[in-house]
Design a protein around this motif. Structure first.
Motif, mmCIF file in Angstrom:
data_model
loop_
_atom_site.group_PDB
_atom_site.id
_atom_site.type_symbol
_atom_site.label_atom_id
_atom_site.label_comp_id
_atom_site.label_asym_id
_atom_site.label_seq_id
_atom_site.Cartn_x
_atom_site.Cartn_y
_atom_site.Cartn_z
ATOM 1 N N PRO A 272 0.886 -1.301 0.063
ATOM 2 C CA PRO A 272 -0.049 -0.010 -0.158
ATOM 3 C C PRO A 272 0.861 1.236 -0.133
ATOM 4 O O PRO A 272 0.192 2.501 -0.350
ATOM 5 C CB PRO A 272 -0.822 0.027 1.259
ATOM 6 N N GLY B 228 0.623 0.634 -5.897
ATOM 7 C CA GLY B 228 0.043 -0.593 -5.485
ATOM 8 C C GLY B 228 0.871 -1.565 -5.660
ATOM 9 O O GLY B 228 1.986 -1.684 -6.324
ATOM 10 N N VAL C 31 -7.150 -0.789 3.823
ATOM 11 C CA VAL C 31 -6.361 -1.017 2.525
ATOM 12 C C VAL C 31 -7.238 -1.960 1.680
ATOM 13 O O VAL C 31 -7.728 -2.957 2.234
ATOM 14 C CB VAL C 31 -4.846 -1.568 2.552
ATOM 15 N N THR D 133 -7.981 -4.672 -0.954
ATOM 16 C CA THR D 133 -7.112 -5.832 -1.824
ATOM 17 C C THR D 133 -8.026 -6.494 -2.382
ATOM 18 O O THR D 133 -9.357 -6.902 -2.180
ATOM 19 C CB THR D 133 -6.523 -6.632 -0.628
ATOM 20 N N SER E 87 -2.767 0.956 -3.655
ATOM 21 C CA SER E 87 -1.934 2.297 -2.654
ATOM 22 C C SER E 87 -2.836 3.001 -1.783
ATOM 23 O O SER E 87 -3.988 3.296 -1.796
ATOM 24 C CB SER E 87 -1.407 3.030 -3.630
ATOM 25 N N GLN E 88 -2.038 3.080 -0.692
ATOM 26 C CA GLN E 88 -3.101 3.757 0.381
ATOM 27 C C GLN E 88 -1.878 4.428 1.355
ATOM 28 O O GLN E 88 -1.167 3.893 2.244
ATOM 29 C CB GLN E 88 -3.844 2.698 1.478
#
Length: 416
Positions: free
Chosen positions: A164, A169, A196, A198, A209-210
């Motif tokens: 993340p 990502g 996050v 997934t 991405s986070q």
């Protein structure tokens, strides 16, 4: 420190209760996520050596020098894998990641090559494919990587945990048949719980991405691997024995929670109540070969093998290929020590077969090979015969209070 263990039978009505600290597996994942997202707070973290090593390494700041920082994880395999990925994305930070002599014999090439596919700058300080590693942290912009699906799940989880924080990502393709699925799902579930996004479809895992998360508090479930030794003690005890362990939940993320079903065949009933589990010995098991596929929970193989031997039961355990590269070669170690006790054991690269045994040789000294699970897996045999555990202090790697708890349960523990 060598300890001689014997057992002092306790009154049948005595109620035993033990609080087991947080899962080492969950703790080490969440410690890394906390380092990436400082507003994540944790409760009931593991007090194991491995988690202490992990925490210390993550808290170290780069010294004011141009020399790389030395980070020593000692025997902590999880820390070695997770920190390799973590330091690879720490822009501007240089480290030498090393460990014990045994750690330098444990392969890490597959993870290093996967990180290099993403653009990481990692090189070997000594033998190619093994620690110690020289890592120069940098921004990784590539987002696709593939690796064999049958490798240690820690390689896979290491990549997922940093995913993340990657700019784009991560899309991870697993090639072949996947092993240790529960540990992969544990990592993904923890990522989901902190916000996050997934997905895990067929053999492709995607992590979005986070860069930030909301303030979050997480209470870690107690360690099922540590509970396994109490399951073994219960299986080897008299009918009617009870013990309570906290804090556990029926919908656990931990693969070792398979203990509930596995040990029901050994006469141990598990009752979930008030955030705890009550273990009760209800019957003696039938004399039959226990065939168990342990791909998803290899860490409890040693405990199960010793339980079967103590009960005089034959067993055939498979899915154990990852045990060859643990703190020791656990399959060969099991064979050597069980044989000393009078067992008939054969092993392959991924299985262990134990024949029915009539007797247990008393006063045998069990070599632990610097492996915490060897020490704790053999300890319950003291219910049957006096036994000596060599280098008993090794239990601090995952369960530092183990010997103290055994004393409370009626075991006599004497230093030799």
């Amino acid at each position: 420190m060598n300890l001689k263990l014997t057992y002092n039978p306790q009154p049948a009505t005595r109620q035993l209760q033990f609080a087991i600290t947080g899962s080492k597996s969950e703790t080490n994942r969440l410690l890394l996520l906390q380092a990436l997202y400082p507003n994540l707070s944790l409760e009931n973290t593991s007090n194991s050596d491995d988690s202490e090593v992990m925490s210390k390494a993550l808290q170290n700041e780069q010294p004011s020098t141009h020399n790389p920082q030395l980070v020593d994880v000692h025997h902590a395999g999880t820390a070695m894998r997770f920190l390799t990925a973590f330091f690879a994305i720490q822009e501007g930070k240089e480290v030498i990641l090393t460990g014990s002599t045994r750690m330098k014999e444990r392969p890490i090439k597959i993870l290093v090559e996967a990180l290099q596919q993403l653009g990481a700058e990692i090189s070997y300080e000594e033998q190619a494919g093994f620690p110690p590693l020289s890592i120069k942290g940098k921004k990784l912009t590539r987002s696709k990587v593939s690796l064999p699906a049958n490798v240690s799940s820690q390689y896979i989880s290491a990549l997922l945990l940093i995913a993340p924080k990657l700019e784009n990502g991560l899309e991870l393709t697993l090639e072949g048949e996947i092993t240790s699925v529960p540990y992969i799902k544990m990592t993904l579930a923890l990522l989901n719980e902190i916000g996050v996004e997934t997905s895990f479809v067929d053999n492709i895992i995607s992590v979005h991405s986070q860069f930030t998360i909301h303030n979050s508090q997480f209470t870690i479930e107690s360690d099922w691997s540590s509970a396994s030794y109490w399951y073994s003690i219960m299986a080897l005890s008299e009918i009617g024995t009870e013990i309570t362990l906290s804090s556990y939940k029926p919908n656990s993320l931990q693969g070792d929670s398979a203990l509930v079903e596995i040990y029901s065949a050994f006469g141990v009933e598990t009752i979930f109540e008030n955030n705890s589990i009550l273990l009760r010995k209800t019957h003696n098991p039938k004399l039959t070969t226990h065939n168990l596929q342990l791909n998803n929970c290899p860490d409890i193989a040693q405990t199960i093998a010793v339980t079967c031997f103590g009960l005089g039961l034959p067993c055939h355990l498979t899915g154990l290929h990852t045990l060859k590269i643990k703190e020791t070669d656990r399959l060969e170690a099991l064979k050597a020590e069980l044989t000393k006790l009078g067992a008939h054991v054969t092993v392959t690269d991924e299985s262990l077969t134990l024949s029915q045994s009539e007797n247990i040789n008393p006063n045998i000294s069990i070599k632990t090979y610097q492996d915490h699970r060897m020490a704790m897996a053999f300890a319950p045999l003291a219910l049957k015969v006096p036994i000596v555990i060599e280098e008993a202090e090794v239990v601090s790697k995952s369960y530092p209070t183990f010997w103290t708890d055994l004393k409370s349960a009626g075991f006599l523990v004497a230093e030799q």
